[in-house]
Each structure stands twice: as C-alpha cells, then as structure tokens.
Design an enzyme around this catalytic site. Structure first.
Site, PDB file in Angstrom:
ATOM      1  N   ASP A  53      15.795   7.856   5.538  1.00 51.21           N
ATOM      2  CA  ASP A  53      16.568   7.114   4.544  1.00 51.21           C
ATOM      3  C   ASP A  53      17.674   8.013   3.993  1.00 51.21           C
ATOM      4  O   ASP A  53      17.365   9.065   3.424  1.00 51.21           O
ATOM      5  CB  ASP A  53      15.607   6.700   3.420  1.00 51.21           C
ATOM      6  CG  ASP A  53      16.139   5.559   2.611  1.00 51.21           C
ATOM      7  OD1 ASP A  53      17.321   5.610   2.243  1.00 51.21           O
ATOM      8  OD2 ASP A  53      15.378   4.624   2.332  1.00 51.21           O
ATOM      9  N   ASP A  54      18.926   7.642   4.209  1.00 47.85           N
ATOM     10  CA  ASP A  54      20.059   8.435   3.684  1.00 47.85           C
ATOM     11  C   ASP A  54      20.232   9.771   4.390  1.00 47.85           C
ATOM     12  O   ASP A  54      20.771  10.711   3.802  1.00 47.85           O
ATOM     13  CB  ASP A  54      19.906   8.750   2.179  1.00 47.85           C
ATOM     14  CG  ASP A  54      20.123   7.569   1.271  1.00 47.85           C
ATOM     15  OD1 ASP A  54      20.394   6.469   1.771  1.00 47.85           O
ATOM     16  OD2 ASP A  54      20.025   7.758   0.038  1.00 47.85           O
ATOM     17  N   CYS A  96      21.154   1.119   2.181  1.00 49.14           N
ATOM     18  CA  CYS A  96      19.839   0.885   2.784  1.00 49.14           C
ATOM     19  C   CYS A  96      19.570  -0.546   3.248  1.00 49.14           C
ATOM     20  O   CYS A  96      19.382  -0.794   4.434  1.00 49.14           O
ATOM     21  CB  CYS A  96      18.732   1.245   1.801  1.00 49.14           C
ATOM     22  SG  CYS A  96      18.985   2.781   0.925  1.00 49.14           S
ATOM     23  N   ASP A 141      18.988   5.034   8.056  1.00 46.89           N
ATOM     24  CA  ASP A 141      19.655   3.758   7.759  1.00 46.89           C
ATOM     25  C   ASP A 141      21.146   3.922   7.484  1.00 46.89           C
ATOM     26  O   ASP A 141      21.956   3.075   7.859  1.00 46.89           O
ATOM     27  CB  ASP A 141      18.955   2.990   6.623  1.00 46.89           C
ATOM     28  CG  ASP A 141      18.672   3.856   5.414  1.00 46.89           C
ATOM     29  OD1 ASP A 141      19.111   5.022   5.382  1.00 46.89           O
ATOM     30  OD2 ASP A 141      17.996   3.366   4.491  1.00 46.89           O
ATOM     31  N   ASN A 142      21.515   5.022   6.830  1.00 47.77           N
ATOM     32  CA  ASN A 142      22.930   5.291   6.540  1.00 47.77           C
ATOM     33  C   ASN A 142      23.073   6.777   6.272  1.00 47.77           C
ATOM     34  O   ASN A 142      22.070   7.478   6.150  1.00 47.77           O
ATOM     35  CB  ASN A 142      23.411   4.475   5.329  1.00 47.77           C
ATOM     36  CG  ASN A 142      22.507   4.609   4.118  1.00 47.77           C
ATOM     37  OD1 ASN A 142      21.670   3.746   3.854  1.00 47.77           O
ATOM     38  ND2 ASN A 142      22.630   5.711   3.406  1.00 47.77           N
TER      39      ASN A 142
END
Ligand SMILES: *[C@@H]1O[C@H](CO)[C@@H](O)[C@H](O)[C@H]1NC(C)=O
Ligand SMILES: *[C@@H]1O[C@H](CO)[C@@H](O)[C@H](O)[C@H]1NC(C)=O
Ligand SMILES: *[C@@H]1O[C@H](CO)[C@@H](O)[C@H](O)[C@H]1NC(C)=O
Ligand SMILES: *[C@@H]1O[C@H](CO)[C@@H](O)[C@H](O)[C@H]1NC(C)=O
Ligand SMILES: *[C@@H]1O[C@H](CO)[C@@H](O)[C@H](O)[C@H]1NC(C)=O
Length: 588
Positions: free
Chosen positions: A43-44, A79, A330-331
């Site tokens: 995540d991130d 997200c 996700d990003n």
C-alpha cells in the site's frame, strides 16, 4: 500423514535466514498441473524513493528470480480507486470509484455499482480456481458493513476492516463469514503473515484439489491511522502519522534520508494549480519527512520477511516452480518532491510509477523490461497466466511475461499510460495537513523513440508538459505561462504545439475510452490503422486534422466524475467533428 509432520517440523525450524535451504531442494516440476498465483499487494509503495533497495528478500526471491517492469503505472494514484481498477480490469472512469470515501468511492459504492458479482476472483472461481485473500481489501469495508453483503468471490478470506485498517497496533480481521476479531496490541503485518500461511495451507490441502489464487495485501508502508468513529460516518475524524515498524525493526536505517533528487524541495515552486502555492520546507520539516521515510522502510521489513516465509513454504510444498508470484503496490508515494508533504494522489512520476515484479513458470530471471504497463493490465494478465479466456470489456491488455513475448510486444505495445484523478489531495505528515481542493486532472505518460513525456490538464484548465529526457524531475512545465517565452522550440524536432495537439487528441480518447478503445486509442482517430504511435501521428499530413480537433477541457472542478464537468467528449463532439467537419478518410 507422515509427510505432514515432516513439513510441520521443517516449517517450525524455519527462520528468515534459512530460505537458501528451501531453494536448494530438488524441485519436482508439475507440468501437468495448472499454475497457482500468489499476489502480494503493498500500500503506497514507491519506486522513486528506492524502497525496493531495502527489501533483500523481495530482491532475491522475486526480482532476481523474475522480471521487473520498470515502466509500470497506476492509473489513479490513490488506494480505493486503484484497487477497484485492479480487481475489475477497468479504468476509474468506467468503475466510477474515484475516491476512498462515499459518495464517490469505498466498498459500498463498489457493491452498488455491481462489481461484487463481476470481478476477478469471481471469474477465477468460475474457471475452476480456489481464491484466497488476506489484508486490506477496500476503504470503507468496515466492522459494520462487511456482511452486507459479504465480499463475493473468495474461497477463504481474512480481511482487515475499517476503522482499524491502517492501525498497525490495533487491527481487526474478519475471516470467511465469521464476526470480526480484534488483535489489539499485536503487530499487524505479523498477524497477517500468520493468516497468509494459514490460507496457503488451506489452498494446498483443499479437498477439491483445485489450483489457487492467493492475495496478501499488507498495509505497509502506508501511514498509521487512528480513526475516531465509524468510517461510514462522514463526520469521523482521524489522526494520520508515520507508519509504525515492528519492534525488532525500529533501530534500522538511522542514517537513511529521502533521495535528494533535483525535484526535492526545489528553490522555485513547480507543477501547477495548488502546488504553485506550496512553500519551501524548513529544516525541521525536512527532518520529520526523513523520519517518515525511515519509518516506511522499517515497516516494509516485516513485509519482506513475510515474502521470504511464503517462498519458503511454497518450496516446502514443492509448488514454488508452478506458482507465479506477482509483487506490486496500489499507488506510489512522494516525500518532499515539488515541496509536497508525504502523500500521493498527484500525477507526477513518484505517485504513478510503481513496483511490478513477476516470477514464475517461463518468466525470465533477473531481467528488467521497459515496456509500458498499467494496473488496468493486471486483471487480463492474471487471466492469461492461468489460460482463462480474456473478456472484451477489460480496459487493459495482458502483460507479456516471457522474454520472447516481451520482445514481440516491444515492437507493438502501446506507448502510454492514461492517468486520471478527481477530488482532493492531502498531506500525511504533521506539517500542513490541509486538504488541497480541485486536485482533479487527466494526464498521459508516454514513451516512444525520442519521446519521454508527461502531459496533463487540470480541472482549472491549466496545462502541463514535461520533456522527461531533459527534465526527469518534472520541474520545467513547457506550457506554463511563464515558461512559454523561454521554452525550447521543439521536442524531438517537432514544435511543441504540434506535439501537444496529438497528445490532447489521445487524451480525448482515453478520458472516456472503454475496452478496445482504451487498448488501441489511436485506432479511434485513424480507423484504417495507419497510426499506432505518437511518431506516426506527427506526420504533416495530419496537421490540420489535429489542429482542428476539439480540445480536452473541464467546465468546472468537482470531487467526482460528473459528466457535466468533463467538457467535450469523444463520443459526441470528437466523432461528430471527425465525421462531419473533416472527413477522416481525407486526413488519415
Ligand atoms: C482497539 O480496537 C478495539 C476494537 O476492535 C477497540 O474496542 C479498542 O478501543 C481499540 N483500542 C485502542 C487502544 O484504540
Ligand atoms: C473523538 O470523538 C470524540 C467523540 O465524538 C470527540 O469528543 C473527540 O474530540 C474526538 N477526538 C479526536 C482526536 O478527533
Ligand atoms: C542479476 O544480474 C546482476 C547484473 O545484471 C548480477 O550482478 C547478479 O549477480 C544477478 N543475480 C543473479 C541471482 O543471477
Ligand atoms: C476550485 O475550482 C472552482 C472552479 O471550478 C473554483 O470556483 C474554486 O474557487 C476552486 N477552489 C480552490 C480552492 O481553488
Ligand atoms: C459517478 O458517481 C456519482 C456519484 O454517485 C454520480 O453523481 C455520477 O453521475 C457518476 N458518473 C457517471 C459518469 O456515471
């Protein structure tokens, strides 16, 4: 049953440093068995802050044994929308999940928009796969709404739920159809690791002997969130702080700092819109941001160990060589670039260029490719890996994973990633927590022979163009009013406005594309197939066609995807012009 005991004692003896033994084991190739997939989704996680350099097990087991895609992009840099794209195979303008929270995003909207019956794990189950998931699924998937309805498509699940999703020391997990269970005081990634190993055991011992798809979605290196109230209550408050590492990793990386690239806290404002108002960060702010960076790297250590243990278990079960392992996020994330506080949701390279590494049967080892891939491509990639027919309504195109396929695609694959965003951007550090409104934009990231470009249009109708061969940090907007006088006259020998006319038309297609028109957007403009690349489109014979084409613009800024705000659309204005204004067969 003896082998089970042998495996159990093997696993008990396992420590993070013992993976070498597992890989030396003779491997029985299981050619006649369909492959499995293990998908690790952080995540991130960034590319440009070099986080993968601090994950020795991911490097050793996945990058060195597999292929790294260094031009992989998310298409919406936050997200929930990014996950919606990944699981549905559709760009955000086709999911209309454009925010983390209602009314424009979150799990309830995912369900209302019909995706709970129509997304990747459902298709995989229909094709004979068992599917498992642990970790963060969607935002606003909560202790109140997890059963209304239950997420469809999973044979086994251990979901992290809001309001505790990002709470590293007080998580709540929810198994299958059972009520949620709190893990107050336990370290979330370690709890998730145990859940992942349990799901893997279930997958291997499934009575129906089906192949499996297992997702492990840790929250690291996302910041820690202490949420006050229900995520469903629009008035809930939250405190966002740096991520929290496991106790055993707190002491690491004391001297590490955010890479001091040219765009780190630059002397002059850069970007457009609200970024132009950001002030230079002072020393205390920079020191805090370096701390935030170290906490991210430390929080990733437990993920790295989890990956090592998963690989060890796959090897012990003798299925490692028959399993694809896919690693992504996700990003992306920025810290200090363009004077930004820690966060995401911008279109700049730090936020959209994200890790993607794949190992598995037939995948080249220790290999890096620069073909352009995006998150819309992941669902079709998973289907193709497992030999399941593709669906025509998917917006992406399978990512080639063998060296010959990659070689072939290097000649034919599209050159661009389409990027879109609606709503707010917020800092996640302790300096400036304000929400920046009007963070609504569309962009294209494009690579071609001689071209390395980022083109964006904001809802304020400001334009950006960066020639990233000359300006990798995106510091000199060639379309800003102040740089128009000092701008170099050309890109790769072409006047800038000529290049922009082509990029703008491509963006006009991409902003409302669906299925085939997302996969082959130039074909919408040139149906006879003469144009496949920016270089093709720059031919002088198309100058008038592109000059006169309607332009991308916004009517106003909004926090969601409202058609009324989106200006001219290809389906109405563009095609009309194309048919009636200038007959395309004359120009193409
Ligand atoms: C931890 O979460 C539980 C709910 O799962 C909640 O009751 C408790 O107050 C939380 N503890 C802290 C310290 O936030
Ligand atoms: C948490 O919620 C309570 C009750 O709604 C409120 O009084 C308190 O100020 C909130 N705390 C924070 C940090 O938002
Ligand atoms: C991977 O490639 C690099 C150089 O490209 C080399 O130094 C390294 O030894 C290789 N690793 C493996 C495991 O083959
Ligand atoms: C956002 O854009 C709208 C126009 O679409 C404008 O009225 C408003 O002032 C802008 N807000 C900010 C904070 O710039
Ligand atoms: C997207 O969802 C919002 C909120 O439900 C809605 O107002 C909007 O019309 C939708 N956009 C499209 C293009 O359907």
């Amino acid at each position: 049953m003896l082998w089970k005991f042998a495996l159990a004692s093997l696993l008990l003896r396992h420590t993070s440093s013992s993976q070498a033994r597992a890989e030396q084991k003779p491997v029985t190739l299981q050619h006649n068995k369909p492959p499995n997939i293990v998908f690790i989704l952080t995540d991130d996680q960034d590319v440009h802050l070099s986080s993968l350099d601090y994950m020795p097990f991911v490097r050793k087991h996945i990058l060195e044994q597999g292929t790294y895609f260094n031009k992989h992009y998310c298409t919406t840099a936050v997200c929930c929308p990014s996950r919606a794209t990944l699981w549905s195979g559709k760009a955000s303008h086709n999911t209309n999940i454009t925010d983390v929270n209602p009314p424009y995003g979150g799990y309830p909207k995912w369900v209302v928009n019909g995706f709970n019956e129509n997304y990747l794990p459902v298709w995989l189950q229909e094709a004979g796969y068992n599917t498992y998931y642990t970790g963060k699924f969607f935002n606003v998937h909560t202790v109140e709404n997890y059963d209304s309805p239950f997420a469809a498509g999973w044979t086994g699940n251990e979901f992290l739920l809001d309001p505790y999703t990002y709470n590293y020391m007080n998580s709540t997990f929810q198994k299958d159809k059972q009520p949620p269970v709190s893990h107050e005081g336990e370290y979330v990634t370690d709890v998730m690791a145990e859940k992942a190993y349990g799901l893997l055991d279930d997958a291997v011992h499934a009575a129906n002997k089906r192949p499996f798809f297992l997702t492990v979605a840790p929250t690291a290196p996302h910041g820690n969130i202490q949420m006050n109230g229900s995520a469903l209550d629009p008035d809930h408050t939250l405190e966002h702080t740096a991520p929290i590492p496991a106790e055993r990793h707190r002491h690491l990386f004391k001297d590490v700092k955010v890479p001091r690239t040219a765009n780190f806290n630059p002397n002059h404002p850069s970007g457009a819109n609200w970024l132009l108002d950001l002030s230079l960060q002072n020393r205390a702010n920079i020191e805090y941001n370096d701390h935030f960076h170290r906490q991210r790297l430390r929080s990733l250590q437990a993920v790295d160990e989890l990956v090592d243990s998963l690989i060890y278990r796959l090897a012990a079960y003798d299925i490692l060589d028959n399993t694809y392992i896919v690693y992504s996020s996700d990003n992306g994330f920025h810290i200090g670039q363009h004077r930004l506080q820690p966060g995401k949701s911008c279109g700049y390279e730090e936020d959209i260029n994200i890790p993607l590494a794949i190992r598995g049967p037939g995948v080249a080892a220790n290999y890096t490719t620069d073909i352009v891939t995006t998150h819309t491509d992941l669902a079709p990639t998973f289907l193709q890996m497992l030999g399941i027919p593709l669906r025509d309504d998917l917006d992406g195109r399978p990512i080639p994973i063998t060296e010959p396929e990659i070689g072939e695609e290097q000649r034919t694959r599209r050159e661009h990633a389409g990027v879109e965003y609606w709503g707010f951007a917020g800092g996640e550090g302790i300096y400036d927590k304000s929400l920046h409104e009007n963070n609504t934009y569309k962009a294209i990231r494009l690579f071609g022979p001689g071209y390395n470009l980022y083109y964006s249009i904001w809802c304020t109708n400001e334009h950006e163009l960066y020639d990233m061969n000359a300006d990798p940090g995106q510091l000199h907007n060639l379309l800003s009013p102040s740089s128009l006088t000092s701008t170099p006259p050309s890109i790769n020998g072409h006047p800038i406005d000529k290049v922009v006319s082509r990029l703008d038309a491509l963006l006009l297609i991409l902003k409302s594309c669906a299925g085939a028109s997302c996969r082959e957007p130039w074909k919408e403009l040139h149906p006879n197939g003469n144009v496949w690349t920016l270089a093709d489109a720059l031919s002088v014979k198309y100058d008038r066609f592109y000059e006169e084409m309607v332009k991308v613009e916004y009517d106003f800024c909004d926090n969601g995807y409202l058609i009324e705000a989106e200006g001219a659309m290809w389906e109405t204005h563009g095609k009309m012009f194309w048919r009636e204004g200038l007959r395309w067969d004359v120009w193409t």
